[in-house]
Design an enzyme around this catalytic site. Structure first.
Site, mmCIF file in Angstrom:
data_model
loop_
_atom_site.group_PDB
_atom_site.id
_atom_site.type_symbol
_atom_site.label_atom_id
_atom_site.label_comp_id
_atom_site.label_asym_id
_atom_site.label_seq_id
_atom_site.Cartn_x
_atom_site.Cartn_y
_atom_site.Cartn_z
ATOM 1 N N HIS A 189 65.200 103.314 63.049
ATOM 2 C CA HIS A 189 65.162 102.278 64.200
ATOM 3 C C HIS A 189 64.440 102.726 65.341
ATOM 4 C CE1 HIS A 189 65.858 98.422 65.237
ATOM 5 N NE2 HIS A 189 66.939 98.314 65.092
ATOM 6 N N ASP A 217 61.208 98.496 64.035
ATOM 7 C CA ASP A 217 62.075 97.076 64.573
ATOM 8 C C ASP A 217 62.933 96.579 63.290
ATOM 9 O OD1 ASP A 217 61.471 97.698 67.164
ATOM 10 O OD2 ASP A 217 60.066 96.279 67.349
#
Length: 408
Positions: free
Chosen positions: A379, A383
């Site tokens: 992450h 995204d």
């Protein structure tokens, strides 16, 4: 006259290895270029070949010892084995002590050389290794061979009894619970370190979706015979997912990128790492430039790596690199999982088993062959929107394989 056997060069940045198994014992005849020992490095197992023909001499180091490149590990002597010699009794290592009197150890006179993992599996399942046909290199028995033999044994019907059999004597109790300590192989240690490092370094997250496999199954069924006849390899599902992944990575470049220091490196090619189960653990060979390969080329590459992984003959170069990984837990029956990324990569696609499930199509409940798919990602770089979009692209390409042909 003795000829020294030393640890060969193991590859770039690899300076030492572990003696995994002696394949020849002192006094046994050895041919030139015949493997006499296997070495375990951080990534693969490598066989040490005899430089000359002769008789196996002294073993300078023991199984499990760490050795540096260039270190002396054995000698090869002139001559032939003594007539009438019984090297078999020396060849097999002493069996692991059984947990109780009811557990039969591997017979000392068994002529099969067993690795520690195989020997343990033999003891756990009570299988006679002499009854197993090895599928490994040079006919050696693998752990998978033992598990297959155990499954066949449990599936075999019990013989019909014409008369009551005498009750078997109750096994003697050992008076306690057994434990066994087995040293981690170098490969397993490296796997443990890398996976723990991935958890500590990356911000791991997983997104899920499900795929209707009807179209791919129908396509495969329609063309599998022609495909195999023309290309000499079976048409599987992995090539479909490999091509679908390439579409997704092209649309969402971050999923095919890596964080290196304070920079993001984007790749305009796809080197696909394919997680493969090997006797000593999970290995991940790399199919280079998979985005420019045909279905047949992908299937041949994956089949070749699977064979080499089972035989333990993957090279260091075949394991290096990779920009994206596919891991197929479905071959073991897994319904759903959260795969872990293969550092320094940023994402991994997890495939699972196909099973018929009720789904709604055009307002009606119908049965379809469904598969859960999962995308684990870092992450820090990717995204949630990008991860979900990439997985959705893979899903759409699998449910409508024509997309793979028109790059949609």
């Amino acid at each position: 006259m003795s000829v020294e056997v030393k640890v060969p060069t193991l590859g770039e940045s690899v300076s030492e290895a572990t003696i995994g198994q002696w394949l020849k014992q002192p006094g046994e005849a050895v041919k030139a270029d015949e493997p006499i020992a296997s070495l375990e490095t951080d990534k693969v197992a490598i066989e040490v070949m005899s430089p000359v023909a002769g008789v196996m001499g002294a073993q300078i180091v023991k199984e499990g010892d760490n050795v540096a490149v260039g270190a002396l590990i054995a000698t090869i002597e002139d001559g032939t084995p003594a007539a009438g010699a019984e090297p078999v009794a020396e060849r097999t290592e002493a069996p692991v002590a059984p947990a109780s009197a009811s557990e039969a150890p591997v017979a000392a006179e068994d002529p099969v050389t067993l690795s520690p993992a195989v020997r343990r599996a033999v003891l756990e399942h009570g299988i006679d290794p002499a009854s197993i046909k090895g599928s490994g290199k040079d006919g050696r028995i693998t752990k998978e061979d033992v598990l297959a033999a155990a499954a066949a044994k449990s599936a075999a019907p019990a013989p019909a009894a014409s008369a009551p059999a005498a009750p078997a004597p109750a096994p003697a109790s050992s008076g306690g619970r057994a434990e066994e300590r087995v040293k981690m192989t170098r490969l397993r240690q490296t796997i443990a370190k890398r996976l723990k490092s991935a958890q500590e370094t990356a911000a791991l997250l997983t997104t899920f979706n499900d795929v209707d496999m009807s179209a791919v199954i129908a396509t495969r069924e329609k063309y599998k015979d022609l495909f195999e006849k023309k290309h000499g390899v079976k048409l599987g599902f992995m090539s479909f997912f490999a091509k679908a992944s390439c579409l997704a990575l092209k649309d969402i470049p971050a999923v095919n990128a890596q964080i290196q220091g304070d920079e993001i490196v984007y790749f305009d090619y796809v080197d696909l790492s394919v997680a493969v189960s090997a006797p000593n653990g999970l290995v991940v060979p790399v199919v280079r430039d998979v985005d420019s390969m045909s279905f047949a080329e992908i299937e041949k590459a994956i089949a070749g790596y699977g064979k080499k992984a089972k035989e333990g003959t993957l090279t260091m170069d075949e394991m290096k690199g990779g920009t994206f990984t596919i891991s197929n837990g479905g071959v073991f029956g897994g319904l759903m999982s959260t795969p872990i990324i293969n550092p320094p990569q940023s994402a991994v696609l997890g495939l699972h088993r196909i099973e018929d499930r009720p789904v709604v199509r055009n307002g009606e409940i119908v049965i379809r062959p469904m598969m859960y798919i999962a995308l684990s990602y870092d992450h820090r770089l990717i995204d949630g929107r990008e991860a979900v979009t990439a997985l959705k692209t893979i899903k759409e390409a699998i449910e409508d394989p024509a997309r793979l042909l028109i790059d949609l």
